[in-house]
Enzyme design. Structure first.
Site, mmCIF file in Angstrom:
data_model
loop_
_atom_site.group_PDB
_atom_site.id
_atom_site.type_symbol
_atom_site.label_atom_id
_atom_site.label_comp_id
_atom_site.label_asym_id
_atom_site.label_seq_id
_atom_site.Cartn_x
_atom_site.Cartn_y
_atom_site.Cartn_z
ATOM 1 N N THR A 15 36.145 -18.338 -3.189
ATOM 2 C CA THR A 15 35.820 -16.956 -3.568
ATOM 3 C C THR A 15 35.090 -16.894 -4.905
ATOM 4 O O THR A 15 34.228 -16.035 -5.109
ATOM 5 C CB THR A 15 37.122 -16.122 -3.608
ATOM 6 O OG1 THR A 15 37.661 -16.107 -2.284
ATOM 7 C CG2 THR A 15 36.890 -14.698 -4.060
ATOM 8 N N THR A 89 40.973 -20.716 -3.480
ATOM 9 C CA THR A 89 42.379 -20.731 -3.886
ATOM 10 C C THR A 89 43.343 -21.086 -2.744
ATOM 11 O O THR A 89 44.472 -21.478 -2.995
ATOM 12 C CB THR A 89 42.781 -19.370 -4.478
ATOM 13 O OG1 THR A 89 42.517 -18.356 -3.507
ATOM 14 C CG2 THR A 89 42.027 -19.089 -5.757
HETATM 15 N N1 LIG Z 1 40.421 -16.733 -3.375
HETATM 16 C C1 LIG Z 1 39.897 -17.659 -2.567
HETATM 17 O O1 LIG Z 1 39.201 -18.525 -3.033
HETATM 18 C C2 LIG Z 1 40.281 -17.612 -1.107
HETATM 19 C C3 LIG Z 1 39.251 -18.171 -0.149
HETATM 20 N N2 LIG Z 1 39.636 -17.849 1.211
HETATM 21 C C4 LIG Z 1 39.139 -19.687 -0.270
HETATM 22 O O2 LIG Z 1 40.136 -20.343 -0.434
HETATM 23 O O3 LIG Z 1 38.060 -20.205 -0.154
#
Ligand SMILES: NC(=O)C[C@H](N)C(=O)O
Length: 326
Positions: A15, A89
């Site tokens: 993200t 994340t």
């Molecule tokens: N906040 C994020 O980065 C979540 C995203 N779906 C990922 O892990 O790529």
């Protein structure tokens, strides 16, 4: 005279590198908005940025983690003072722990990400990236293994976990708390870190699985595991217990010398062999299941895979997996 620190930022996607569309969908950006942006770089830091992947983190694999490890080893040989990894994340904690277990180095390695994409209101990406760079550039961060910096807090890769689907304060260390803070004045650590064995692997043993226990579980899932299984991690109940109906299938795996590691599915605390009833931890330990204290399921699975990839078997593997908090 301040010494210039050479920090390499390796972008892997997530993200932090994504863009929100007009419809509200969040998607990987064609051009990473973090590449070339440098107005946030702290004084005394010379930054090099590289896009090693552009992946949502559910697309991350142990093979890609190993590619990242090899790139970081090379960066240190080339004279980097610290490395920051930006990452989605969802699986950030697994990649961070993989780096922690496989990088044999005093050089700071800091993993960060964001909960809001680059063009969302209140985006946390640049703030987290700046905090991660400050941490990687600090002498205090040397010899601390891989760190995770999010929302002004510094966590160990070993114990941090994602606790909320969307909140920017999602990364927490449940049992032990963060080890430091990134403040306006700099980076401050307030907990000593426990050393652990590092395995400088350069290849991977595959087919290491993770299964979560539940009330009324039987042996179906265990019996369905493939013939070529190399290891299994179980998220057990409470302090480390399993429903009795799982035991025959688990015994069949143990009879085939499949190493089985047990952690608790509880959010807090450690798994211990204390209950002496059918399926209780005392019986599980006697059967030869390895208790892993303090790690969650996804990290214990990584640790088992790294230990197996390092050639550890039998008691050496058990000792390696067991000692997360001692
Ligand atoms: N906040 C994020 O980065 C979540 C995203 N779906 C990922 O892990 O790529």
């Amino acid at each position: 005279m301040t010494v210039t620190k050479h920090i390499l930022v390796l972008h892997t996607g997530g993200t932090i590198s994504m863009t929100e569309t007009r419809d509200g969908d969040i998607m990987p950006s064609k051009h990473n908005p973090l590449l070339g942006a440098d107005s946030f770089v702290p004084a005394g830091v010379e930054l090099t940025s590289e896009e090693i992947f552009n992946l949502p983190s559910p697309h991350m694999t142990p093979e890609r983690m190993l590619t990242l490890v090899k790139r970081i080893r090379q960066a240190e040989k080339d004279g980097a003072d610290g490395v920051v990894v930006t990452h989605g994340t969802d699986t950030l904690e697994e990649t961070a722990y993989f780096l922690d277990l496989t990088l044999d180095s005093a050089m700071p390695v800091v993993v960060t990400g964001a909960m809001r994409s680059s063009n969302e209101i209140g985006s946390d990406g640049l703030e987290n990236l700046q905090s991660a760079i400050k941490t990687a550039a600090s002498d205090e961060s040397r010899n601390k293994g891989t760190l995770v910096v999010m929302n002004d807090e510094i966590h160990t890769a070993r114990f941090v976990t994602k606790t909320h689907t969307t909140n920017v304060a999602t990364f927490r260390t449940p049992t032990f708390g963060p080890v430091g803070l990134v403040t306006k004045d700099g980076v401050r650590f307030f907990q000593e870190l426990i050393n652990q064995e590092v395995c400088a692997i350069d290849h991977l043993v595959d087919h290491v699985f993770l299964i979560k226990a539940y009330a009324g579980m039987d042996g179906t899932l265990f019996d369905a595991l493939p013939e070529n299984i190399h290891g299994l991690t179980i998220e057990a109940l409470g302090a480390g217990n399993l429903p009795p109906a799982t035991l025959p299938a688990i015994q069949r795996l143990l009879d085939r010398h499949v190493p089985i590691v047990l952690v608790s599915r509880c959010f807090n605390g450690v798994a211990q062999a204390v209950y002496n009833y059918e399926g209780g931890g005392v019986q599980l330990k006697k059967m030869g299941i390895i208790f892993c204290q303090g790690l969650n399921g996804q990290k214990a699975r990584i640790k088992l895979q790294v230990g197996l990839s390092d050639g550890k078997r039998g008691q050496a593997l058990a000792d390696f997996v067991d000692n997360a908090v001692s």
